[in-house]
Design an enzyme around this catalytic site. Structure first.
Site, PDB file in Angstrom:
ATOM      1  N   CYS A   1       0.816  -1.224   0.000  1.00  0.00           N
ATOM      2  CA  CYS A   1       0.000   0.000   0.000  1.00  0.00           C
ATOM      3  C   CYS A   1       0.842   1.263   0.000  1.00  0.00           C
ATOM      4  CB  CYS A   1      -0.937   0.008   1.207  1.00  0.00           C
ATOM      5  SG  CYS A   1      -2.058  -1.402   1.259  1.00  0.00           S
TER       6      CYS A   1
ATOM      7  N   SER B   1     -11.258   1.801   5.419  1.00  0.00           N
ATOM      8  CA  SER B   1     -11.296   2.575   4.180  1.00  0.00           C
ATOM      9  C   SER B   1     -11.801   1.707   3.033  1.00  0.00           C
ATOM     10  CB  SER B   1      -9.897   3.104   3.851  1.00  0.00           C
ATOM     11  OG  SER B   1      -8.979   2.023   3.752  1.00  0.00           O
TER      12      SER B   1
ATOM     13  N   ILE C   1     -11.929   0.346  -0.907  1.00  0.00           N
ATOM     14  CA  ILE C   1     -11.071   0.238  -2.082  1.00  0.00           C
ATOM     15  C   ILE C   1     -11.673   1.080  -3.202  1.00  0.00           C
ATOM     16  CG2 ILE C   1     -10.326  -2.069  -1.428  1.00  0.00           C
ATOM     17  CD1 ILE C   1     -12.152  -3.080  -3.785  1.00  0.00           C
TER      18      ILE C   1
ATOM     19  N   HIS D   1      -9.244   4.364  -1.058  1.00  0.00           N
ATOM     20  CA  HIS D   1      -7.910   3.770  -0.938  1.00  0.00           C
ATOM     21  C   HIS D   1      -7.606   2.847  -2.117  1.00  0.00           C
ATOM     22  CE1 HIS D   1      -4.301   2.217   0.698  1.00  0.00           C
ATOM     23  NE2 HIS D   1      -4.780   1.243   1.453  1.00  0.00           N
TER      24      HIS D   1
END
Length: 383
Positions: free
Chosen positions: A82, A206, A208, A331
């Site tokens: 990430c 969060s 995707i 995210h």
């Protein structure tokens, strides 16, 4: 080493882009950054991405994006889970600072929503230790849930004490046209949301998404008179054990601490001089841990900043996630680190409207890979 500046930014909306490809999203952000900079070319392209090989069945992504935009120079993909976007950004900085290049485009891009949720969960889990964590069947949210549960036990916090992190992110996202979830949430919604992995519920996590963000960087000496340019004054990177159970202090982000200290030292500033912080709030527990590791709160006291209203853009001591953060902007994992950079530049230029931090001169970003294994911190300020 030469000083480095950002002169152009671009981004797409974080969304479910069913009719668009990963190369198309990357191209849109790159051309937007070029237009913003008033330039037509650059010397090298660094692409941050985590999942193209696993979800999109597309490796050699550097060549794919270069081909799509008609670029024939150096082009590589950088993967750091990430934190891929932040890692690509640091690679670009080092190339410019060393004198090897005089211009570099850095793009972060991810295309996640075409795959089934189970496939995405499995792909994200590859950021953990495959031998000692993945082998046991634990998901990425499961690892963060274990950390959060232990944190609550050690320091006596209740789940609802973490609510201000999510409420702040969503409140800020309502003013961001590129946010995935641009709507406010209430405390009742936070407390009553569906549980994912106790104590983490949907409002702690969060979402995707698909998206791309890009920045054009050049030597500072060439653009001192450019009103849209900002300077990169600090860049730090560090790693920790990839498995959580191997850490001497599982409730402290050692790599966040080390990368932040290196960035502070390079920028010659202290945490007290940071005007706002675009942190990596993949889960609400990470907001607390990042604030503590970077010197904004004592260990075990991260939630206190939210409860005391110290994290909001209007009057907060250390505003965070001013454009919605991972929680509400979304995210798209490999792109997240560059979205943070783009949003920091917007703040320093005074382009954030209702979530503008008054008199903001110095901003900091922190991009986390895995559950704290790879972390990059950058400090950006007005020239």
């Amino acid at each position: 080493m030469r000083k480095v500046a950002i002169i152009g930014i671009g981004q797409t909306k974080v969304d479910e882009h069913w009719n668009r490809t990963i190369r198309d999203l990357a191209g849109e952000a790159i051309f937007a950054a070029l237009q913003d900079a008033g330039r037509e070319e650059f010397e090298a392209l660094f692409s941050g991405n985590m999942l193209s090989g696993l979800i999109d069945q597309q490796n050699n992504l550097g060549a794919v994006i270069a081909d799509w935009i008609g670029f024939k120079g150096e082009s590589i993909k950088i993967e750091s889970a990430c934190s891929s976007g932040g890692a690509a950004f640091r690679a670009g900085i080092m190339a410019i600072a060393s004198g090897e290049l005089d211009s570099a485009m850095v793009v972060g891009v991810e295309k996640m929503t075409d795959a089934a949720p189970t496939e995405v969960t499995s792909a994200l889990a590859t950021a953990a230790d495959s031998d000692w964590e993945l082998e046991q069947g634990i998901s990425f949210v499961g690892l963060n849930a274990l950390i959060m549960r232990r944190y609550m036990h050690e320091y006596g916090w209740k789940h609802e004490d973490f609510a201000p992190f999510s409420l702040n992110a969503h409140a800020n996202a309502t003013h961001n046209p590129n946010a995935r979830l641009p709507y406010p949430i209430t405390l009742d919604q936070f407390n009553n949301a569906h549980m994912v992995a106790t104590p983490i519920n949907l409002m702690d996590a969060s979402p995707i998404g698909d998206g791309a963000a890009a920045v054009l960087i050049v030597p500072l000496e060439n653009v001192r008179d450019n009103k849209g340019a900002v300077q990169i004054t600090g860049s730090g990177a560090a790693t920790d054990t990839i498995s959580v159970h191997s850490r001497k202090a599982p409730l402290f982000l050692q790599a966040a601490y080390l990368s932040a200290q290196r960035a502070y030292s390079e920028a010659n500033i202290t945490p007290q001089q940071i005007d706002f912080f675009e942190l990596h709030d993949a889960f609400s527990i990470m907001s607390a841990l990042s604030l503590e590791a970077c010197g904004f709160a004592e260990r075990g006291q991260g939630p206190r900043l939210g409860l005391d209203n110290e994290i909001t853009p209007k009057g907060g001591r250390i505003p965070i996630c001013t454009r919605g953060g991972l929680k509400a902007r979304g995210h798209p994992v490999g792109a997240t680190g560059i979205y943070q950079i783009v949003e920091t530049v917007q703040q320093l230029r005074g382009e954030c409207g209702e979530t503008q931090v008054a008199a903001a001169k110095i901003g900091m970003t922190q991009n986390i890979g895995g559950s704290g294994a790879s972390i990059l911190t950058h400090i950006i300020q007005i020239i």
